[in-house]
Scaffold this motif. Structure first.
Motif, PDB file in Angstrom:
ATOM      1  N   GLN A 130      82.909 -62.680 -18.052  1.00 34.17           N
ATOM      2  CA  GLN A 130      82.303 -61.712 -18.966  1.00 34.17           C
ATOM      3  C   GLN A 130      81.300 -62.360 -19.911  1.00 34.17           C
ATOM      4  O   GLN A 130      80.291 -61.748 -20.285  1.00 34.17           O
ATOM      5  CB  GLN A 130      83.388 -60.999 -19.782  1.00 34.17           C
ATOM      6  N   LYS A 131      81.554 -63.597 -20.285  1.00 36.51           N
ATOM      7  CA  LYS A 131      80.604 -64.298 -21.155  1.00 36.51           C
ATOM      8  C   LYS A 131      79.257 -64.469 -20.456  1.00 36.51           C
ATOM      9  O   LYS A 131      78.197 -64.277 -21.070  1.00 36.51           O
ATOM     10  CB  LYS A 131      81.169 -65.663 -21.544  1.00 36.51           C
ATOM     11  N   VAL A 132      79.286 -64.814 -19.174  1.00 37.10           N
ATOM     12  CA  VAL A 132      78.055 -64.962 -18.403  1.00 37.10           C
ATOM     13  C   VAL A 132      77.352 -63.616 -18.269  1.00 37.10           C
ATOM     14  O   VAL A 132      76.130 -63.507 -18.439  1.00 37.10           O
ATOM     15  CB  VAL A 132      78.346 -65.569 -17.013  1.00 37.10           C
ATOM     16  N   VAL A 133      78.112 -62.574 -17.969  1.00 35.86           N
ATOM     17  CA  VAL A 133      77.541 -61.233 -17.842  1.00 35.86           C
ATOM     18  C   VAL A 133      76.839 -60.828 -19.138  1.00 35.86           C
ATOM     19  O   VAL A 133      75.705 -60.327 -19.125  1.00 35.86           O
ATOM     20  CB  VAL A 133      78.634 -60.207 -17.477  1.00 35.86           C
ATOM     21  N   ASP A 134      77.498 -61.068 -20.260  1.00 37.13           N
ATOM     22  CA  ASP A 134      76.932 -60.693 -21.558  1.00 37.13           C
ATOM     23  C   ASP A 134      75.692 -61.517 -21.892  1.00 37.13           C
ATOM     24  O   ASP A 134      74.695 -60.982 -22.410  1.00 37.13           O
ATOM     25  CB  ASP A 134      77.978 -60.866 -22.656  1.00 37.13           C
ATOM     26  N   GLN A 135      75.739 -62.819 -21.598  1.00 38.64           N
ATOM     27  CA  GLN A 135      74.592 -63.680 -21.874  1.00 38.64           C
ATOM     28  C   GLN A 135      73.385 -63.258 -21.047  1.00 38.64           C
ATOM     29  O   GLN A 135      72.256 -63.198 -21.550  1.00 38.64           O
ATOM     30  CB  GLN A 135      74.955 -65.134 -21.583  1.00 38.64           C
ATOM     31  N   MET A 136      73.611 -62.978 -19.770  1.00 38.64           N
ATOM     32  CA  MET A 136      72.506 -62.557 -18.919  1.00 38.64           C
ATOM     33  C   MET A 136      71.942 -61.221 -19.375  1.00 38.64           C
ATOM     34  O   MET A 136      70.713 -61.010 -19.366  1.00 38.64           O
ATOM     35  CB  MET A 136      72.962 -62.486 -17.460  1.00 38.64           C
ATOM     36  N   ALA A 137      72.805 -60.299 -19.782  1.00 40.09           N
ATOM     37  CA  ALA A 137      72.351 -58.981 -20.227  1.00 40.09           C
ATOM     38  C   ALA A 137      71.416 -59.097 -21.427  1.00 40.09           C
ATOM     39  O   ALA A 137      70.419 -58.373 -21.530  1.00 40.09           O
ATOM     40  CB  ALA A 137      73.551 -58.103 -20.565  1.00 40.09           C
TER      41      ALA A 137
END
Length: 343
Positions: free
Chosen positions: A296-303
């Motif tokens: 989820q951290k990666v998803v949020d950073q990319m978003a």
């Protein structure tokens, strides 16, 4: 390399994995990249893994790499170090990895440039399909068309009209031949039916810095590099180069909506290892990649940077190889039609 303070702030969100020299990480290299790595791989990994980024630190590809390195390292129970080996449109770093020992300890993160290099460089020293094993796709980053904030054209259509009338005066910045920004700029010129003065830089960081400073007129660049400046009003944004709008920039139209449907491109990234790397090692890396992309951290950073992880089914060696094959054919024609060659 200079970056804007806002981009540095975005980069600080990302865990810094650390840097070691490629020579140290690849001690004992020199074997044929086309041979099968020897030894028992059941305990892989048993040492640090080096992720080679063939572009400068702080750029879009470096940012994406550092996003996924931490969760991949956790999955693999190993330390991943990130090494920037820049030069010649990404071909220097890619060549280093192609010649590395095929043991899974040297991994390349590359973008769309892997599919354009064979058409651009006559003496490349490696071939994408023959010199590497694909591990999996990571993300497809939209491009944006942006200009200095005091540039006269208000819309993408206005921009096309303006550059046609001032082709000998307008400056189009990019990160050098073969870079994503160069390819997007090439497609812009084709779609708009104009030939412009191009100003190459040693990376998108300094190009964007000069754009913010008003030294050049406009450029194409990835949302991972421009979202902060667009949101802060430091640049004028005209469009995003994908079929759908970007969630982090909801008011920015697509190029099709803005009247230039011929300009559509995204910058896809993928992981590679030298040809001959044992398949069980490739699969372990691919599974770690899937885990990272679901974090989820990666998803949020990319978003926050205008992109998203690819679906799990695209983070596989097979899907990645299919994409690479298709893109090699696509860009070979575009580059041949444009008559472009890198020195």
């Amino acid at each position: 390399m200079r970056t804007t303070s806002r981009y540095r702030a975005a980069a600080r969100m990302i865990a810094v994995i650390g840097v070691v020299s490629l020579a140290a990480a690849c001690a004992g290299n020199g074997g044929d990249g086309g041979t099968t790595g020897g030894g028992d791989t059941a305990g892989y990994p048993e040492q640090n893994i080096t992720f080679v980024v063939p572009f400068s630190a702080g750029g879009p590809t470096d940012t994406v790499t550092r996003m996924i390195a931490e969760p991949m390292a956790a999955k693999l129970s190993a330390k991943i170090v990130v090494q920037n080996v820049e030069g010649a449109g990404g071909t220097v770093g890619a060549g280093e990895v192609a010649r590395a020992e095929p043991d899974g300890y040297t991994v390349l993160m590359h973008h769309i440039g892997m599919s354009t290099a064979p058409a651009l460089y006559q003496n490349l020293g490696y071939q994408p399909l023959e010199s590497f094993e694909t591990v999996g796709l990571v993300t497809e980053v939209p491009m944006t068309v942006v200009a200095r904030k005091d540039f006269a054209p208000a819309t993408l259509q206005d921009l096309v009209t303006h550059v046609k009338a001032n082709a000998d005066k307008v400056t189009l910045a990019n990160a050098g031949i073969g870079a994503a920004s160069h390819l997007c700029g090439l497609l812009f010129q084709t779609a708009a039916g104009v030939k412009l003065q191009e100003v190459p830089y040693e990376g998108t960081g300094p190009a964007l810095t000069d754009l913010v400073g008003g030294q050049v007129d406009f450029m194409c660049d990835q949302t991972t590099n421009t979202s902060g400046q667009i949101s802060a009003g430091e640049v004028k944004a005209y469009a995003v180069t994908t079929p759908e709008r970007v969630k982090s920039l909801p008011d920015l139209p697509t190029t099709a909506e803005a009247g230039l449907p011929g300009l559509e491109v995204s910058v896809w990234h993928g992981l590679y290892v030298p040809k001959g790397t044992p398949q069980d090692v490739v699969q372990k890396l691919s599974e770690a990649l899937k885990t990272a992309l679901a974090d989820q951290k990666v998803v949020d950073q990319m978003a926050k940077l205008g992109t998203a992880p690819v679906p799990a089914e695209s983070a596989t060696p097979e899907a990645h190889r299919t994409k690479l094959q298709e893109q090699l054919g696509t860009w070979a024609k575009v580059i041949a039609d444009a008559g472009i060659k890198a020195s």
